[in-house]
Design an enzyme around this catalytic site. Structure first.
Site, PDB file in Angstrom:
ATOM      1  CB  THR A 185      -0.938  -0.039   1.234  1.00 45.48           C
ATOM      2  OG1 THR A 185      -1.790  -1.157   1.084  1.00 45.48           O
ATOM      3  CG2 THR A 185      -1.778   1.213   1.359  1.00 45.48           C
ATOM      4  CE1 TYR A 210      -5.957   0.214  -0.103  1.00 46.10           C
ATOM      5  CE2 TYR A 210      -3.894  -0.243  -1.236  1.00 46.10           C
ATOM      6  CZ  TYR A 210      -4.731  -0.425  -0.157  1.00 46.10           C
ATOM      7  OH  TYR A 210      -4.345  -1.249   0.871  1.00 46.10           O
ATOM      8  CB  THR A 236       0.538  -3.696   6.384  1.00 48.68           C
ATOM      9  OG1 THR A 236      -0.753  -3.655   5.783  1.00 48.68           O
ATOM     10  CG2 THR A 236       1.199  -2.339   6.315  1.00 48.68           C
ATOM     11  CG  ASP A 237      -2.639  -7.483   3.498  1.00 50.10           C
ATOM     12  OD1 ASP A 237      -2.977  -6.599   4.309  1.00 50.10           O
ATOM     13  OD2 ASP A 237      -3.242  -7.681   2.421  1.00 50.10           O
ATOM     14  CE  LYS A 250      -3.054  -4.985   8.078  1.00 51.03           C
ATOM     15  NZ  LYS A 250      -3.062  -4.979   6.602  1.00 51.03           N
ATOM     16  CD  GLU A 275      -8.227 -27.079  27.969  1.00 49.65           C
ATOM     17  OE1 GLU A 275      -9.226 -27.798  27.838  1.00 49.65           O
ATOM     18  OE2 GLU A 275      -8.213 -25.870  27.687  1.00 49.65           O
TER      19      GLU A 275
HETATM   20  N1  ASP Z   1      -2.831  -5.475   0.794  1.00 48.65           N
HETATM   21  C1  ASP Z   1      -1.787  -4.531   1.105  1.00 48.65           C
HETATM   22  C2  ASP Z   1      -0.475  -5.269   1.098  1.00 48.65           C
HETATM   23  O1  ASP Z   1      -0.198  -5.988   2.014  1.00 48.65           O
HETATM   24  C3  ASP Z   1      -2.051  -3.881   2.423  1.00 48.65           C
HETATM   25  C4  ASP Z   1      -0.980  -2.908   2.879  1.00 48.65           C
HETATM   26  O2  ASP Z   1       0.128  -2.828   2.403  1.00 48.65           O
HETATM   27  O3  ASP Z   1      -1.293  -2.188   3.850  1.00 48.65           O
HETATM   28  O4  ASP Z   1       0.274  -5.121   0.182  1.00 48.65           O
END
Ligand code: ASP
Length: 331
Positions: A15, A28, A94-95, A167, A288
């Site tokens: 992103t 986007y 971020t994923d 995340k 457990e």
């Molecule tokens: N879908 C995006 C990615 O991981 C989300 C992000 O970068 O925040 O490339």
């Protein structure tokens, strides 16, 4: 005056390099802007470090592959082994940021800083978070105090360790937390404060190596749920999985039918690791579930995604079930 640190930025997409049709539109596409345009959006970078940009890939991190990750680790190792680079920044979606960060934490062979960053808002958005994240990441990578800390992730003024971050929010800028161990530090407009060093082994003290490695053994994740069908495990093993991570309910639990199936696979030499679908807390041995009797492994602090990365890298060499368990206490 001391010369500024030499920092290479490897851009992989996400992103932070994403583009939307307008600055106020939530939809986007990730991985569109190149590193040179990204750098132009960050003022005063040249005051922090001598920065070079390199476009490594340009994908949304949902499409991050082990082929790209292995290549990235090799490129970082090559850059850091040479005298001309003092630190590396990786821009990334971020994923799957936590997976790549943890993979690099296991496979980079240098004490020099490796810092990852990304953004929750695309490059074209109103109040995009990418430029400040990139500025702060370069500041962290250029700081001599950042050596020997393993791979770090800098987002939203926070410095996280690769072992601990996760995340936690699908859209918010404050998405990454380090819920079990806490933050490594903070960075506010380039001013850094460290709170701690990593508790676990990493980078230059990791025993893992990618020498001669072109692919990783298959390890699948099973998400435990009420009345879970155990034949998912058969399907996974039939398709070549050498290990299975159970994203267990609670403290790494699964229903009786899945437990029996997992125990049967463990007796055939498939590595079964119990992690948890719960977002924080550790998974301990013999709570457990009788791990000793079933030859299961407890993931300790690692969530399913990171437990999978550790097992894939661990299974590059022959290891006993006990040796693999010990890795979960060490990394
Ligand atoms: N879908 C995006 C990615 O991981 C989300 C992000 O970068 O925040 O490339």
């Amino acid at each position: 005056m001391k010369p500024l640190a030499r920092i290479t930025i490897l851009a992989t997409g996400g992103t932070i390099a994403g583009v939307a049709p307008s600055s106020t539109q939530p939809g986007y596409t990730s991985g569109k802007i190149d590193i040179n345009n990204m750098l132009q959006a960050v003022p005063n970078l040249a005051k922090l470090a001598q920065v070079k940009g390199e476009q490594f890939s340009n994908v949304g991190s949902q499409d991050m592959s082990f082929e790209i990750m292995i290549g990235l680790a090799r490129r970082i190792n090559e850059l850091l082994a040479a005298d001309e680079t003092d630190g590396v920044v990786v821009t990334h979606g971020t994923d799957t940021m936590e997976e790549t960060a943890f993979f690099l934490n296991l496979t980079i062979k240098s004490a020099k800083p490796v810092v990852m960053t990304g953004a929750m808002r695309p490059f074209t958005a109103l109040s995009a978070d990418g430029p400040l994240n990139l500025y702060n990441s370069v500041a962290v990578a250029a700081d001599p105090n950042s050596w020997e800390r393993g791979v770090m992730v800098v987002m939203n003024d926070r410095i996280h360790g690769a072992h601990s971050l996760t995340k936690t929010n699908t859209t918010a800028v404050e998405t990454f937390l380090s819920p079990i161990n806490g933050l490594m530090g903070t960075v506010i407009y380039g001013a850094i404060q460290y709170y701690r060093s990593p508790f676990r082994k990493h980078t230059n003290i990791s025993e893992f190596s990618l020498e001669g490695v072109t692919c990783l053994p298959r390890v699948d994740i099973m998400y435990a749920c009420a009345d879970m069908p155990p034949d998912l495990i058969d399907c996974s093993v039939a398709n070549g999985a050498k290990g299975i991570i159970i994203a267990g309910d609670g403290n790494g639990n699964m229903n009786e039918a899945t437990l029996q199936k997992a125990a049967q696979m463990a007796s055939l030499g498939i590595f079964i690791v119990r992690s948890s679908r719960v977002s924080t807390g550790t998974v301990g041995r013999n709570m457990e579930v009788d791990d000793d009797a079933n030859q299961f492994i407890a993931s300790d602090e690692l969530n399913p995604a990171k437990a999978r990365i550790l097992l894939m890298v661990a299974l590059l060499s022959k290891r006993s079930f006990q040796q693999v368990q010990n890795l979960y206490y060490s990394y």
